[in-house]
Design an enzyme around this catalytic site. Structure first.
Site, PDB file in Angstrom:
ATOM      1  N   HIS A 144       0.810  -1.221   0.000  1.00  0.00           N
ATOM      2  CA  HIS A 144       0.000   0.000   0.000  1.00  0.00           C
ATOM      3  C   HIS A 144       0.844   1.273   0.000  1.00  0.00           C
ATOM      4  CE1 HIS A 144       0.461   0.111   4.507  1.00  0.00           C
ATOM      5  NE2 HIS A 144       0.372   1.408   4.294  1.00  0.00           N
TER       6      HIS A 144
ATOM      7  N   ASP B  87      -0.252  -7.557   1.775  1.00  0.00           N
ATOM      8  CA  ASP B  87       0.248  -6.171   1.748  1.00  0.00           C
ATOM      9  C   ASP B  87       1.774  -6.193   1.852  1.00  0.00           C
ATOM     10  OD1 ASP B  87       0.485  -3.443   1.799  1.00  0.00           O
ATOM     11  OD2 ASP B  87      -0.347  -3.176   3.812  1.00  0.00           O
TER      12      ASP B  87
ATOM     13  N   GLY C 138       2.545   6.706   8.686  1.00  0.00           N
ATOM     14  CA  GLY C 138       3.913   7.045   8.323  1.00  0.00           C
ATOM     15  C   GLY C 138       4.893   5.939   8.648  1.00  0.00           C
TER      16      GLY C 138
ATOM     17  N   SER D 268       4.138   2.826   7.983  1.00  0.00           N
ATOM     18  CA  SER D 268       3.803   1.769   7.034  1.00  0.00           C
ATOM     19  C   SER D 268       5.029   1.266   6.278  1.00  0.00           C
ATOM     20  CB  SER D 268       2.783   2.278   6.015  1.00  0.00           C
ATOM     21  OG  SER D 268       1.554   2.534   6.623  1.00  0.00           O
ATOM     22  N   GLY D 269       5.051  -0.035   6.051  1.00  0.00           N
ATOM     23  CA  GLY D 269       6.140  -0.637   5.286  1.00  0.00           C
ATOM     24  C   GLY D 269       7.377  -0.964   6.079  1.00  0.00           C
TER      25      GLY D 269
END
Length: 262
Positions: free
Chosen positions: A68, A115, A207, A209-210
């Site tokens: 995402h 994801d 922020g 994320s990942g």
């Protein structure tokens, strides 16, 4: 396909992984805290026009992040980053050559899973005391309930709050799937291809994320067991709504095959 998995093991053995030169703070503080600079040396900042997400360096020219996060056409990764507002010297900025999102990712259904994405860099990172590789878990590896893991990133310090300027870390104990999938927790949104962690006063936030869920193995090395995926829409640290991560151990075959074919 056994060969790609073997290749990953060889890379880890040759280059070493999961052993930072600067040991992280691992006190069991309830609140998040600023990380010791360069103590999570596989953490990267993913940037387009501005920092957007985190990610994890798993081999010198490959980064693991969330599907995402991939919304722009051009990205770079910045390694050896600590303070986003300062040029501190050891940073390495490398453009992304290829963005490979999991084929079953559905951008309209984050809770459906998958994801996860891989970024191939235009050139290999220079491994140093401040830039190192995270270890990948074995395919199917599991985490114990309440196992202490750490989420890291530059996300918001709290729901609606400011973005962090310096890399933050927070202790997030693992919540077993049998608990996280209960109706008063995440229910059917929690899949076996996910890891839940936290659920109390701490969580990842927008922020982050990942970025990685860092868990220490019995061998003393740090493994990226999760990729930060989603939190509750009502707030980052909603009780009984722990942060949900893509479970890296479920995707080792895809990671191996994708890297081997690209």
């Amino acid at each position: 396909m056994e060969l790609p998995v073997v290749l990953l093991s060889v890379v880890a053995a040759v280059c070493g992984c999961g052993v930072p030169s600067y040991l992280p703070y691992v006190s069991r503080v309830v609140e998040g805290e600023e990380a010791r600079p360069y103590s999570w040396p596989w953490q990267i900042s993913l940037e387009s026009f501005f920092p957007t997400c985190g990610g994890t360096l798993i081999v010198p020219n490959w980064v693991l992040t969330a599907a995402h996060c991939i919304t722009f056409h051009t990205y770079r990764v910045v390694l050896a980053e600590h303070d986003l507002n300062m040029e501190e010297g050891p940073e390495q900025s490398i453009m992304v050559d290829k963005m490979l999102v999991h084929p079953k990712w559905n951008k309209n259904c984050v809770s459906c899973g998958n994801d996860i994405a891989l970024l191939k860099l235009q050139k290999s990172a220079t491994i140093s005391d401040k830039v190192q590789l995270a270890c990948l878990p074995e395919h199917g590896a599991t985490l114990a309930h309440n196992q202490p893991c750490y989420v890291t990133g530059w996300g918001r310090l709290y729901s609606g709050g400011p973005q962090a300027n310096t890399l933050q870390q927070a202790l997030l104990p693992v919540v077993d799937h049998s608990v996280c999938s209960q109706s008063e927790w995440w229910g059917s949104s929690a899949k076996t291809t996910m890891v839940c962690a936290g659920g109390g006063s701490q969580s990842a936030c927008h922020g982050d994320s990942g970025g990685p869920l860092n868990c220490k193995g019995e061998d003393g090395r740090w493994y990226v067991q999760g990729v930060t995926s989603f939190v509750d829409g009502r707030g980052c640290n909603t009780p009984q709504k722990p942060t949900v991560f893509t479970r890296v151990a479920s995707f080792i075959p895809w990671i191996s095959e994708t890297m081997a074919q690209n």
